[in-house]
Write a protein that holds these residues in place. Sequence first.
Motif, PDB file in Angstrom:
ATOM      1  N   SER A  21       0.850  -1.182   0.000  1.00  0.00           N
ATOM      2  CA  SER A  21       0.000   0.000   0.000  1.00  0.00           C
ATOM      3  C   SER A  21       0.887   1.233   0.000  1.00  0.00           C
ATOM      4  CB  SER A  21      -0.931  -0.004   1.213  1.00  0.00           C
ATOM      5  OG  SER A  21      -0.180  -0.036   2.409  1.00  0.00           O
ATOM      6  N   GLY A  22       0.285   2.325  -0.394  1.00  0.00           N
ATOM      7  CA  GLY A  22       1.025   3.568  -0.406  1.00  0.00           C
ATOM      8  C   GLY A  22       0.190   4.670  -1.010  1.00  0.00           C
ATOM      9  N   ARG A  23       0.795   5.835  -1.085  1.00  0.00           N
ATOM     10  CA  ARG A  23       0.104   6.974  -1.679  1.00  0.00           C
ATOM     11  C   ARG A  23       1.138   7.901  -2.292  1.00  0.00           C
ATOM     12  NH1 ARG A  23      -1.608  10.580   3.526  1.00  0.00           N
ATOM     13  NH2 ARG A  23       0.251  10.134   4.709  1.00  0.00           N
ATOM     14  N   PHE A  24       0.641   8.773  -3.178  1.00  0.00           N
ATOM     15  CA  PHE A  24       1.521   9.759  -3.780  1.00  0.00           C
ATOM     16  C   PHE A  24       0.770  11.072  -3.926  1.00  0.00           C
ATOM     17  CE2 PHE A  24      -0.769   8.416  -7.537  1.00  0.00           C
ATOM     18  CZ  PHE A  24      -0.887   9.584  -8.276  1.00  0.00           C
ATOM     19  N   VAL A  25       1.515  12.136  -3.957  1.00  0.00           N
ATOM     20  CA  VAL A  25       0.987  13.467  -4.207  1.00  0.00           C
ATOM     21  C   VAL A  25       2.028  14.212  -5.032  1.00  0.00           C
ATOM     22  CG1 VAL A  25       0.247  15.661  -3.189  1.00  0.00           C
ATOM     23  CG2 VAL A  25      -0.289  13.522  -2.026  1.00  0.00           C
ATOM     24  N   ALA A  26       1.589  14.866  -6.076  1.00  0.00           N
ATOM     25  CA  ALA A  26       2.482  15.674  -6.900  1.00  0.00           C
ATOM     26  C   ALA A  26       1.743  16.944  -7.286  1.00  0.00           C
ATOM     27  CB  ALA A  26       2.891  14.902  -8.153  1.00  0.00           C
ATOM     28  N   TYR A  27       2.454  18.057  -7.323  1.00  0.00           N
ATOM     29  CA  TYR A  27       1.824  19.314  -7.707  1.00  0.00           C
ATOM     30  C   TYR A  27       2.886  20.257  -8.249  1.00  0.00           C
ATOM     31  CZ  TYR A  27       3.484  20.421  -3.022  1.00  0.00           C
ATOM     32  OH  TYR A  27       4.254  20.564  -1.908  1.00  0.00           O
ATOM     33  N   GLY A  28       2.400  21.260  -8.957  1.00  0.00           N
ATOM     34  CA  GLY A  28       3.325  22.238  -9.502  1.00  0.00           C
ATOM     35  C   GLY A  28       2.577  23.361 -10.181  1.00  0.00           C
ATOM     36  N   ALA A  29       3.290  24.428 -10.484  1.00  0.00           N
ATOM     37  CA  ALA A  29       2.718  25.590 -11.163  1.00  0.00           C
ATOM     38  C   ALA A  29       3.836  26.322 -11.883  1.00  0.00           C
ATOM     39  CB  ALA A  29       2.042  26.523 -10.162  1.00  0.00           C
ATOM     40  N   HIS A  30       3.483  26.966 -12.985  1.00  0.00           N
ATOM     41  CA  HIS A  30       4.460  27.807 -13.669  1.00  0.00           C
ATOM     42  C   HIS A  30       3.732  28.871 -14.469  1.00  0.00           C
ATOM     43  CE1 HIS A  30       3.916  26.112 -17.754  1.00  0.00           C
ATOM     44  NE2 HIS A  30       3.732  24.969 -17.126  1.00  0.00           N
ATOM     45  N   GLY A  31       4.402  29.981 -14.669  1.00  0.00           N
ATOM     46  CA  GLY A  31       3.851  31.078 -15.447  1.00  0.00           C
ATOM     47  C   GLY A  31       3.992  30.797 -16.931  1.00  0.00           C
ATOM     48  N   GLN A  32       3.114  31.426 -17.712  1.00  0.00           N
ATOM     49  CA  GLN A  32       3.171  31.302 -19.163  1.00  0.00           C
ATOM     50  C   GLN A  32       3.775  32.569 -19.751  1.00  0.00           C
ATOM     51  OE1 GLN A  32      -0.109  28.812 -20.924  1.00  0.00           O
ATOM     52  NE2 GLN A  32      -1.270  30.036 -19.437  1.00  0.00           N
ATOM     53  N   ALA A  33       4.467  32.434 -20.867  1.00  0.00           N
ATOM     54  CA  ALA A  33       5.132  33.575 -21.493  1.00  0.00           C
ATOM     55  C   ALA A  33       4.148  34.683 -21.865  1.00  0.00           C
ATOM     56  CB  ALA A  33       5.899  33.114 -22.733  1.00  0.00           C
ATOM     57  N   ALA A  34       2.953  34.329 -22.285  1.00  0.00           N
ATOM     58  CA  ALA A  34       1.959  35.324 -22.700  1.00  0.00           C
ATOM     59  C   ALA A  34       1.145  35.856 -21.521  1.00  0.00           C
ATOM     60  CB  ALA A  34       1.023  34.716 -23.739  1.00  0.00           C
ATOM     61  N   GLY A  35       1.467  35.440 -20.309  1.00  0.00           N
ATOM     62  CA  GLY A  35       0.708  35.838 -19.119  1.00  0.00           C
ATOM     63  C   GLY A  35      -0.103  34.673 -18.604  1.00  0.00           C
ATOM     64  N   GLY A  36      -0.583  34.800 -17.417  1.00  0.00           N
ATOM     65  CA  GLY A  36      -1.343  33.726 -16.814  1.00  0.00           C
ATOM     66  C   GLY A  36      -0.433  32.659 -16.240  1.00  0.00           C
ATOM     67  N   ALA A  37      -1.029  31.552 -15.866  1.00  0.00           N
ATOM     68  CA  ALA A  37      -0.275  30.471 -15.238  1.00  0.00           C
ATOM     69  C   ALA A  37      -0.962  29.142 -15.486  1.00  0.00           C
ATOM     70  CB  ALA A  37      -0.167  30.715 -13.734  1.00  0.00           C
ATOM     71  N   VAL A  38      -0.205  28.081 -15.268  1.00  0.00           N
ATOM     72  CA  VAL A  38      -0.714  26.721 -15.318  1.00  0.00           C
ATOM     73  C   VAL A  38      -0.357  26.075 -13.987  1.00  0.00           C
ATOM     74  CG1 VAL A  38      -0.555  24.465 -16.444  1.00  0.00           C
ATOM     75  CG2 VAL A  38      -0.365  26.549 -17.808  1.00  0.00           C
ATOM     76  N   ALA A  39      -1.336  25.441 -13.368  1.00  0.00           N
ATOM     77  CA  ALA A  39      -1.088  24.755 -12.104  1.00  0.00           C
ATOM     78  C   ALA A  39      -1.800  23.417 -12.134  1.00  0.00           C
ATOM     79  CB  ALA A  39      -1.599  25.592 -10.934  1.00  0.00           C
ATOM     80  N   GLY A  40      -1.248  22.457 -11.417  1.00  0.00           N
ATOM     81  CA  GLY A  40      -1.892  21.159 -11.380  1.00  0.00           C
ATOM     82  C   GLY A  40      -1.467  20.355 -10.178  1.00  0.00           C
ATOM     83  N   HIS A  41      -2.243  19.340  -9.908  1.00  0.00           N
ATOM     84  CA  HIS A  41      -1.866  18.389  -8.861  1.00  0.00           C
ATOM     85  C   HIS A  41      -2.439  17.024  -9.209  1.00  0.00           C
ATOM     86  CE1 HIS A  41      -5.929  18.933  -7.093  1.00  0.00           C
ATOM     87  NE2 HIS A  41      -5.734  17.707  -6.668  1.00  0.00           N
ATOM     88  N   ALA A  42      -1.831  16.021  -8.667  1.00  0.00           N
ATOM     89  CA  ALA A  42      -2.312  14.648  -8.804  1.00  0.00           C
ATOM     90  C   ALA A  42      -2.048  13.947  -7.485  1.00  0.00           C
ATOM     91  CB  ALA A  42      -1.582  13.931  -9.932  1.00  0.00           C
ATOM     92  N   ALA A  43      -2.920  13.042  -7.127  1.00  0.00           N
ATOM     93  CA  ALA A  43      -2.750  12.279  -5.895  1.00  0.00           C
ATOM     94  C   ALA A  43      -3.374  10.911  -6.094  1.00  0.00           C
ATOM     95  CB  ALA A  43      -3.411  12.993  -4.724  1.00  0.00           C
ATOM     96  N   GLY A  44      -2.877   9.948  -5.373  1.00  0.00           N
ATOM     97  CA  GLY A  44      -3.437   8.618  -5.482  1.00  0.00           C
ATOM     98  C   GLY A  44      -3.050   7.756  -4.299  1.00  0.00           C
ATOM     99  N   PHE A  45      -3.661   6.598  -4.237  1.00  0.00           N
ATOM    100  CA  PHE A  45      -3.358   5.664  -3.161  1.00  0.00           C
ATOM    101  C   PHE A  45      -3.579   4.247  -3.668  1.00  0.00           C
ATOM    102  CE2 PHE A  45      -7.893   5.870  -2.996  1.00  0.00           C
ATOM    103  CZ  PHE A  45      -8.290   4.613  -2.587  1.00  0.00           C
ATOM    104  N   ARG A  46      -3.001   3.315  -2.979  1.00  0.00           N
ATOM    105  CA  ARG A  46      -3.249   1.895  -3.206  1.00  0.00           C
ATOM    106  C   ARG A  46      -3.273   1.254  -1.833  1.00  0.00           C
ATOM    107  NH1 ARG A  46      -2.611  -1.522  -7.638  1.00  0.00           N
ATOM    108  NH2 ARG A  46      -1.621   0.175  -8.777  1.00  0.00           N
ATOM    109  N   GLY A  47      -4.357   0.558  -1.545  1.00  0.00           N
ATOM    110  CA  GLY A  47      -4.492  -0.096  -0.252  1.00  0.00           C
ATOM    111  C   GLY A  47      -4.018  -1.534  -0.292  1.00  0.00           C
ATOM    112  N   PRO A  48      -3.805  -2.129   0.863  1.00  0.00           N
ATOM    113  CA  PRO A  48      -3.278  -3.495   0.921  1.00  0.00           C
ATOM    114  C   PRO A  48      -4.276  -4.544   0.439  1.00  0.00           C
ATOM    115  CG  PRO A  48      -3.814  -2.736   3.111  1.00  0.00           C
ATOM    116  CD  PRO A  48      -3.970  -1.554   2.193  1.00  0.00           C
ATOM    117  N   ASN A  49      -5.572  -4.226   0.356  1.00  0.00           N
ATOM    118  CA  ASN A  49      -6.590  -5.201  -0.048  1.00  0.00           C
ATOM    119  C   ASN A  49      -7.138  -4.949  -1.439  1.00  0.00           C
ATOM    120  OD1 ASN A  49      -6.480  -6.595   2.446  1.00  0.00           O
ATOM    121  ND2 ASN A  49      -7.691  -4.960   3.365  1.00  0.00           N
ATOM    122  N   GLY A  50      -6.416  -4.202  -2.263  1.00  0.00           N
ATOM    123  CA  GLY A  50      -6.834  -3.980  -3.637  1.00  0.00           C
ATOM    124  C   GLY A  50      -7.518  -2.656  -3.902  1.00  0.00           C
TER     125      GLY A  50
END
Length: 167
Positions: A21-50
């Motif tokens: 079992s385990g879990r993960f988390v990832a995230y990040g953000a960055h600016g765009q050359a024309a202005g504005g930004a992009v941001a995102g995240h992902a997370a997940g898990f896996r348990g011992p029983n499927g």
Amino acid sequence: MYRTIACSLALLLASGVATASGRFVAYGAHGQAAGGAVAGHAAGFRGPNGAAGAHGRRTVSDGQGNVTSNAGGSWRGAGGGTATTRATATHNADGTGSFDRNTNATGAQGGTFAGQTTGAQGQGITHSASATGAAGNSYSGSTTVTRDGVTHTGSCSNAAGESIACH
């Protein structure tokens, strides 16, 4: 965008029976050359029983006041039930906006659920849903909320397709 999220989630969930079992988390953000930004995240898990699940979101702004956010997720219970969802929300520079969300689930014993919620500024919010129990009884309905009030329709039927009272 949905294809990317869906493929990533499918690979995570289809990778076999979990032995750890385990879990993960990832995230990040960055600016765009024309202005504005992009941001995102992902997370997940896996348990011992499927059990396993993952979800993610990506939000993009253009520097002019327009923002769009896309999200998706997929989960599997230890007993075999599954659920998926995807959603989009937008906010426009002129102050208008809209959203759309779809959710589907299947129970370990065979029941199903499908729901969609949509809305847009000045048009209200509508939620439609259908569900079928493992024994075959089903419900289908829709609720709309606007400034003028609430409207609901719904019907139920048994496994033979005959109309029955909704409880």
